[in-house]
Design a protein around this motif. Structure first.
Motif, PDB file in Angstrom:
ATOM      1  N   ALA A 166       0.814  -1.233   0.102  1.00 12.51           N
ATOM      2  CA  ALA A 166       0.071   0.131  -0.115  1.00 12.51           C
ATOM      3  C   ALA A 166       0.888   1.345  -0.064  1.00 12.51           C
ATOM      4  CB  ALA A 166      -0.864   0.028   1.224  1.00 12.51           C
ATOM      5  N   ASP A 167       2.000   1.189   0.726  1.00 14.18           N
ATOM      6  CA  ASP A 167       2.918   2.415   0.701  1.00 14.18           C
ATOM      7  C   ASP A 167       3.669   2.613  -0.561  1.00 14.18           C
ATOM      8  OD1 ASP A 167       2.176   2.909   3.282  1.00 14.18           O
ATOM      9  OD2 ASP A 167       3.924   1.947   4.268  1.00 14.18           O
ATOM     10  N   ARG A 168       4.092   1.726  -1.362  1.00 13.31           N
ATOM     11  CA  ARG A 168       4.655   1.613  -2.542  1.00 13.31           C
ATOM     12  C   ARG A 168       3.703   2.148  -3.478  1.00 13.31           C
ATOM     13  NH1 ARG A 168       6.013  -3.685  -1.122  1.00 13.31           N
ATOM     14  NH2 ARG A 168       4.950  -4.567  -2.736  1.00 13.31           N
ATOM     15  N   GLU A 169       2.416   1.603  -3.700  1.00 19.04           N
ATOM     16  CA  GLU A 169       1.407   2.215  -4.288  1.00 19.04           C
ATOM     17  C   GLU A 169       1.324   3.560  -4.261  1.00 19.04           C
ATOM     18  OE1 GLU A 169      -3.174   1.063  -4.666  1.00 19.04           O
ATOM     19  OE2 GLU A 169      -1.979  -0.652  -5.388  1.00 19.04           O
ATOM     20  N   LEU A 170       0.996   4.182  -2.891  1.00 21.81           N
ATOM     21  CA  LEU A 170       0.911   5.366  -2.589  1.00 21.81           C
ATOM     22  C   LEU A 170       1.895   6.380  -3.212  1.00 21.81           C
ATOM     23  CD1 LEU A 170      -0.738   7.637  -1.517  1.00 21.81           C
ATOM     24  CD2 LEU A 170       0.469   7.235   0.845  1.00 21.81           C
ATOM     25  N   VAL A 171       3.281   5.765  -3.006  1.00 24.70           N
ATOM     26  CA  VAL A 171       4.265   6.731  -3.561  1.00 24.70           C
ATOM     27  C   VAL A 171       4.241   6.876  -5.120  1.00 24.70           C
ATOM     28  CG1 VAL A 171       6.921   6.582  -3.785  1.00 24.70           C
ATOM     29  CG2 VAL A 171       5.818   6.010  -1.697  1.00 24.70           C
ATOM     30  N   GLY A 172       3.897   5.787  -5.815  1.00 23.09           N
ATOM     31  CA  GLY A 172       3.806   5.731  -7.195  1.00 23.09           C
ATOM     32  C   GLY A 172       2.702   6.497  -7.788  1.00 23.09           C
TER      33      GLY A 172
END
Length: 214
Positions: A166-172
């Motif tokens: 979820a954190d990686r997706e938010l950054v993307g």
């Protein structure tokens, strides 16, 4: 013999009906890119598009239900190519992240700065036009953002806590959304006051590195 005659009947001046249909569709895509990307979607008409593409209105409605479908087709054509270009980039390491960042920004933004008509369509003309197109925009943003997923993992110190999906997706999504808004601002800046394409690409690369570089 009857089958042969039927097949021959479909050929006219060396091309089949399917080929002629594809050629007319391509001419409409070219006309749509020019008209939607310069005078705008809301100022366009079916008759104007057909005149520019040298096709009949009957042909238009055989290929598209409405102008919005042509706009969406152009959007898909441009963004699908961007996604392919992103997917072809190798996953970077810490050592070559700067080169990767520059290549990634140029793969996403370069084509849009090279043809501001496409940029106008992608970033302005399609926005809010219909729920169908908005859903396509969301899916496209997410797909491009997910291209940063493996990059974030590759750059994370193995000894450190790994960022959640979820954190990686938010950054993307944050990165892709920021790029999008930067392009809108670029389009709305008077041409005489705009940064050059290279300046903008370099700035976006520097910002991406600040977000990703460990």
């Amino acid at each position: 013999m009857q089958g042969t005659s039927a097949a021959q009947a479909k050929v006219w001046r060396g091309s089949t009906s399917e080929q002629r249909s594809d050629e007319r569709r391509q001419r409409l895509l070219v006309a749509g890119l020019e008209i939607f990307g310069t005078t705008g979607y809301h100022s366009s008409t079916v008759s104007g598009l057909c005149s520019a593409a040298t096709v009949s209105t009957r042909t238009f409605y055989e290929l598209f239900n409405q102008r919005a479908d042509l706009l969406e087709a152009i959007y898909a054509q441009v963004t699908d190519q961007i996604r392919v270009d992103i997917e072809q980039l190798p996953t970077p390491t810490v050592a070559d992240i700067e080169q990767w960042a520059g290549d990634a920004v140029r793969a996403v933004v370069g084509p849009l700065l090279a043809d501001l008509r496409a940029c106008q369509i992608i970033e302005i003309e399609v926005v809010g036009l219909s729920e169908q197109i908005e859903e396509r925009r969301r899916q496209t943003t997410l797909a491009i953002a997910q291209g940063l997923d493996a990059v974030q993992l590759a750059l994370t110190d193995p000894a450190a806590p790994q960022p959640s999906r979820a954190d990686r997706e938010l950054v993307g999504v944050f990165v892709v959304g920021g790029i999008s808004e930067s392009l809108v601002a670029h389009l709305r800046t008077p041409p005489a006051d705009r940064r050059s394409a290279e300046e903008l690409l370099d700035m976006m690369t520097a910002i991406l590195l600040r977000v990703l570089k460990p």
